[in-house]
Scaffold this motif. Structure first.
Motif, PDB file in Angstrom:
ATOM      1  N   LYS A   1      -4.718  13.689   1.436  1.00  0.00           N
ATOM      2  CA  LYS A   1      -4.484  12.251   1.625  1.00  0.00           C
ATOM      3  C   LYS A   1      -5.070  11.434   0.432  1.00  0.00           C
ATOM      4  CE  LYS A   1      -5.282  11.678   6.569  1.00  0.00           C
ATOM      5  NZ  LYS A   1      -4.021  11.355   6.684  1.00  0.00           N
ATOM      6  N   LYS A   2      -4.296  10.748  -0.205  1.00  0.00           N
ATOM      7  CA  LYS A   2      -4.651   9.895  -1.412  1.00  0.00           C
ATOM      8  C   LYS A   2      -3.955   8.424  -1.407  1.00  0.00           C
ATOM      9  CE  LYS A   2      -5.142  10.417  -6.163  1.00  0.00           C
ATOM     10  NZ  LYS A   2      -6.580   9.918  -6.206  1.00  0.00           N
TER      11      LYS A   2
ATOM     12  N   PRO B   1       0.590  13.219 -10.516  1.00  0.00           N
ATOM     13  CA  PRO B   1      -0.097  14.156  -9.741  1.00  0.00           C
ATOM     14  C   PRO B   1       0.676  14.203  -8.158  1.00  0.00           C
ATOM     15  CG  PRO B   1      -1.569  12.596 -10.622  1.00  0.00           C
ATOM     16  CD  PRO B   1      -0.192  12.005 -10.934  1.00  0.00           C
ATOM     17  N   MET B   2       1.517  13.235  -7.945  1.00  0.00           N
ATOM     18  CA  MET B   2       2.228  13.310  -6.680  1.00  0.00           C
ATOM     19  C   MET B   2       3.356  14.461  -6.781  1.00  0.00           C
ATOM     20  SD  MET B   2       2.612   9.304  -5.833  1.00  0.00           S
ATOM     21  CE  MET B   2       3.381   9.485  -4.177  1.00  0.00           C
ATOM     22  N   ILE B   3       3.787  14.483  -7.814  1.00  0.00           N
ATOM     23  CA  ILE B   3       4.913  15.524  -8.110  1.00  0.00           C
ATOM     24  C   ILE B   3       4.153  16.875  -8.346  1.00  0.00           C
ATOM     25  CG2 ILE B   3       6.784  16.287  -9.420  1.00  0.00           C
ATOM     26  CD1 ILE B   3       7.459  13.477  -8.023  1.00  0.00           C
ATOM     27  N   GLN B   4       2.994  16.939  -9.033  1.00  0.00           N
ATOM     28  CA  GLN B   4       2.537  18.160  -9.435  1.00  0.00           C
ATOM     29  C   GLN B   4       1.930  18.952  -8.243  1.00  0.00           C
ATOM     30  OE1 GLN B   4      -0.607  16.516 -12.138  1.00  0.00           O
ATOM     31  NE2 GLN B   4      -0.046  18.206 -13.753  1.00  0.00           N
ATOM     32  N   ASN B   5       1.274  17.919  -7.293  1.00  0.00           N
ATOM     33  CA  ASN B   5       0.675  18.622  -6.203  1.00  0.00           C
ATOM     34  C   ASN B   5       1.545  18.551  -4.863  1.00  0.00           C
ATOM     35  OD1 ASN B   5      -1.917  18.702  -7.843  1.00  0.00           O
ATOM     36  ND2 ASN B   5      -2.282  16.711  -7.117  1.00  0.00           N
ATOM     37  N   ASN B   6       2.869  18.585  -4.987  1.00  0.00           N
ATOM     38  CA  ASN B   6       3.850  18.482  -3.967  1.00  0.00           C
ATOM     39  C   ASN B   6       3.476  17.586  -2.549  1.00  0.00           C
ATOM     40  OD1 ASN B   6       5.578  20.663  -5.222  1.00  0.00           O
ATOM     41  ND2 ASN B   6       3.715  21.832  -4.777  1.00  0.00           N
ATOM     42  N   ALA B   7       3.309  16.326  -3.034  1.00  0.00           N
ATOM     43  CA  ALA B   7       2.978  15.388  -2.072  1.00  0.00           C
ATOM     44  C   ALA B   7       4.429  15.084  -0.984  1.00  0.00           C
ATOM     45  CB  ALA B   7       3.059  14.031  -2.448  1.00  0.00           C
ATOM     46  N   GLN B   8       4.054  15.637   0.054  1.00  0.00           N
ATOM     47  CA  GLN B   8       5.324  15.750   1.044  1.00  0.00           C
ATOM     48  C   GLN B   8       5.583  14.601   1.814  1.00  0.00           C
ATOM     49  OE1 GLN B   8       4.634  19.184   3.926  1.00  0.00           O
ATOM     50  NE2 GLN B   8       6.296  18.103   5.405  1.00  0.00           N
ATOM     51  N   THR B   9       4.556  13.945   2.476  1.00  0.00           N
ATOM     52  CA  THR B   9       4.617  12.885   3.230  1.00  0.00           C
ATOM     53  C   THR B   9       3.993  11.474   2.833  1.00  0.00           C
ATOM     54  OG1 THR B   9       5.058  14.328   5.418  1.00  0.00           O
ATOM     55  CG2 THR B   9       4.697  11.904   5.655  1.00  0.00           C
ATOM     56  N   VAL B  10       4.593  10.491   2.768  1.00  0.00           N
ATOM     57  CA  VAL B  10       3.839   9.190   2.340  1.00  0.00           C
ATOM     58  C   VAL B  10       3.935   8.047   3.154  1.00  0.00           C
ATOM     59  CG1 VAL B  10       3.910   9.751  -0.309  1.00  0.00           C
ATOM     60  CG2 VAL B  10       5.915   8.337   0.914  1.00  0.00           C
TER      61      VAL B  10
ATOM     62  N   GLU C   1       0.767  -1.143   0.005  1.00  0.00           N
ATOM     63  CA  GLU C   1       0.074   0.072   0.247  1.00  0.00           C
ATOM     64  C   GLU C   1       0.886   1.196   0.072  1.00  0.00           C
ATOM     65  OE1 GLU C   1      -3.871  -1.920   2.486  1.00  0.00           O
ATOM     66  OE2 GLU C   1      -2.514  -0.247   3.397  1.00  0.00           O
ATOM     67  N   LEU C   2       0.451   2.278  -0.679  1.00  0.00           N
ATOM     68  CA  LEU C   2       1.092   3.623  -0.727  1.00  0.00           C
ATOM     69  C   LEU C   2       0.046   4.575  -0.706  1.00  0.00           C
ATOM     70  CD1 LEU C   2       3.764   5.069  -1.193  1.00  0.00           C
ATOM     71  CD2 LEU C   2       3.112   5.155  -3.612  1.00  0.00           C
ATOM     72  N   GLU C   3       0.392   5.398   0.373  1.00  0.00           N
ATOM     73  CA  GLU C   3      -0.691   6.695   0.540  1.00  0.00           C
ATOM     74  C   GLU C   3       0.167   8.040   0.942  1.00  0.00           C
ATOM     75  OE1 GLU C   3      -4.416   7.708   4.003  1.00  0.00           O
ATOM     76  OE2 GLU C   3      -2.742   5.960   4.317  1.00  0.00           O
ATOM     77  N   VAL C   4      -0.532   8.862   0.092  1.00  0.00           N
ATOM     78  CA  VAL C   4       0.029  10.480   0.426  1.00  0.00           C
ATOM     79  C   VAL C   4      -0.745  10.703   1.708  1.00  0.00           C
ATOM     80  CG1 VAL C   4       0.072  12.849  -0.355  1.00  0.00           C
ATOM     81  CG2 VAL C   4       0.373  10.950  -2.016  1.00  0.00           C
ATOM     82  N   THR C   5       0.125  11.146   2.668  1.00  0.00           N
ATOM     83  CA  THR C   5      -0.489  11.509   3.792  1.00  0.00           C
ATOM     84  C   THR C   5      -0.430  13.169   4.342  1.00  0.00           C
ATOM     85  OG1 THR C   5       1.539  11.063   5.243  1.00  0.00           O
ATOM     86  CG2 THR C   5      -0.181   9.508   5.120  1.00  0.00           C
ATOM     87  N   LYS C   6       0.473  13.885   3.594  1.00  0.00           N
ATOM     88  CA  LYS C   6       0.491  15.376   3.641  1.00  0.00           C
ATOM     89  C   LYS C   6       1.098  15.919   2.487  1.00  0.00           C
ATOM     90  CE  LYS C   6       1.918  15.953   8.298  1.00  0.00           C
ATOM     91  NZ  LYS C   6       3.075  16.311   9.587  1.00  0.00           N
ATOM     92  N   PRO C   7       0.648  16.916   1.875  1.00  0.00           N
ATOM     93  CA  PRO C   7      -0.502  17.824   2.465  1.00  0.00           C
ATOM     94  C   PRO C   7      -1.832  17.621   2.196  1.00  0.00           C
ATOM     95  CG  PRO C   7       0.602  18.801   0.680  1.00  0.00           C
ATOM     96  CD  PRO C   7       1.191  17.606   0.482  1.00  0.00           C
TER      97      PRO C   7
END
Ligand SMILES: [Zn+2]
Length: 407
Positions: free
Chosen positions: A63-64, A166-175, A55-61
């Motif tokens: 959630k996805k 989209p993780m790069i476009q939306n500046n995913a910070q923490t995963v 599993e992989l989840e973007v947690t900040k800023p």
């Protein structure tokens, strides 16, 4: 058996070490036996772990949850860390930023990149397959290959670039990365080996891999090569050659040339009699030029070039190392060459590599050419190729085998 029927019999996914690979090996063995040839299946161990959760989840800023597959033969982990997009994979100025991060790579996991991740203290990694504008979002099944395993253990997942962008476009910070798998064990892969005795004991070895990657039926790559050396065996079964011929259908090529490496290891003490390796990896496609990569003295490349003119067959001949089963032979001092109808226009390593990629006419023409060349070598008064690997080729082999970092 005719060409298209042979290919149709291999029209399924045949990953190295799987029961489907065994089914393919048994099919090839049975077809050789129908020709009156003895063929044996030689097992060799390959690493395997079983993944129960990835599993992989973007947690900040924000959630996805991101669809992913886990890297087999790595480790279990549950980490929440900052993510870092490593753009310049070989640049210390970028690598200094990855300590304790989950590193986002916009492609696969080459050996030297993995080594940098370990040395610079990365916590885990994310790789991507596919292209931004693919119609599908098929996610490839990946593994830490055996040479990389020796460098250390990092947990990793693979995603489709369309989900990663989209993780790069939306500046995913923490995963958060979750991976659960069994410890690495040995599974069984196999080579199919067949020998046609000649009048002397000098050996020409033919090779072609018959496995596929997990998403692909691998018709073009490389049921066509498996077919080619089957057709050569069929010919030489009824036309006794001067030199002894060994045919190897290699398993687990797609997992890092593991079948040809295992063959060379198992037959190490007989390799002194092996004079030439002729490898076939991908022929008969609708598109693309025919080419040959020679890992031997220049004279062989010149001979193949002249021979191609003599028979009127277009062939681009170069020297170097080729990413296929010819390389372990060359690395063990056996002069080798690899034939391919190579193109980036036909799909490989994905679900589109199916029966539609190959042309019966091109298959027949390519095999006729390879057979003609093989007859010259198999029946030569003396095998002309000098048994040595020139320095410039050795350098390429060392780079391919991770002995030396490419400049
Ligand atoms: Zn291949």
């Amino acid at each position: 058996m005719n060409e298209m029927t042979f290919l149709k019999n291999l029209d399924f996914i045949r990953t190295g070490g799987s029961k489907e690979e065994l089914k393919a090996a048994e099919f090839i063995q049975a077809e050789l036996q129908k020709l009156g040839l003895k063929a044996k299946i030689e097992d060799f161990p390959v690493h395997a772990s079983t993944i129960s959760k990835a599993e992989l989840e973007v947690t900040k800023p924000y959630k996805k949850s991101i669809p992913c597959t886990g890297y087999m033969n790595s480790v279990s982990a549950e980490l929440t860390k900052d993510m870092y997009y490593l753009r310049n994979k070989n640049d210390e100025r970028d690598l200094q930023n990855i300590k304790d991060k989950i590193v986002f790579l916009d492609g696969g996991l080459p050996y030297w990149t993995y080594k940098s991740l370990i040395e610079n203290g990365a916590a885990g990694f994310i790789t991507c397959n596919g292209n931004l504008h693919d119609d599908d979002t098929d996610i490839d099944y990946k593994e830490i290959r055996e040479p990389l395993e020796k460098l250390g253990q990092l947990p990793g997942v693979n995603i489709h670039l369309k989900d990663g962008y989209p993780m790069i476009q939306n500046n995913a910070q923490t995963v958060k990365l979750t991976l659960k798998q069994t410890p690495v064990k040995n599974a069984k892969s196999r080579n199919v080996v067949c020998k046609i005795k000649g009048q002397d004991d000098e050996i020409i070895v033919f090779s072609a891999h018959y496995d596929s990657v997990p998403l692909s039926h691998g018709i073009y790559d490389n049921a066509t090569g498996a077919l080619t050396i089957y057709k050569l065996a069929e010919y030489f079964a009824s036309h006794k050659p001067k030199h002894t011929l060994v045919f190897v259908w290699c398993g687990s090529e797609e997992r890092g040339l593991l079948g040809s490496i295992a063959f060379c290891k198992k037959h190490q003490k007989h390799l002194k009699d092996y004079r030439l390796n002729i490898n076939v990896d991908m022929i008969g496609s609708h598109l693309g030029e025919f080419d040959t990569r020679v890992s031997a003295e220049d004279k062989l490349a010149h001979y193949i070039d002249y021979f191609s003119s003599e028979v009127g067959f277009a062939n681009k001949v170069t020297t170097g190392a080729y990413p296929s089963d010819s390389t372990p032979f060359a690395s063990n001092g056996v002069p080798s060459l690899s034939f391919a109808r190579n193109t980036h226009l036909e799909p490989i390593h994905c679900k589109y590599d199916d029966m539609s990629t190959v042309s019966e006419k091109n298959i027949k023409e390519d095999i006729a050419y390879i057979l003609e060349f093989s007859k010259r070598m198999a029946n030569s008064a003396l095998i002309p190729v000098k048994k040595e690997i020139p320095e410039n080729i050795q350098k390429k082999l060392d780079e391919y085998n991770y002995v030396k970092k490419p400049e």
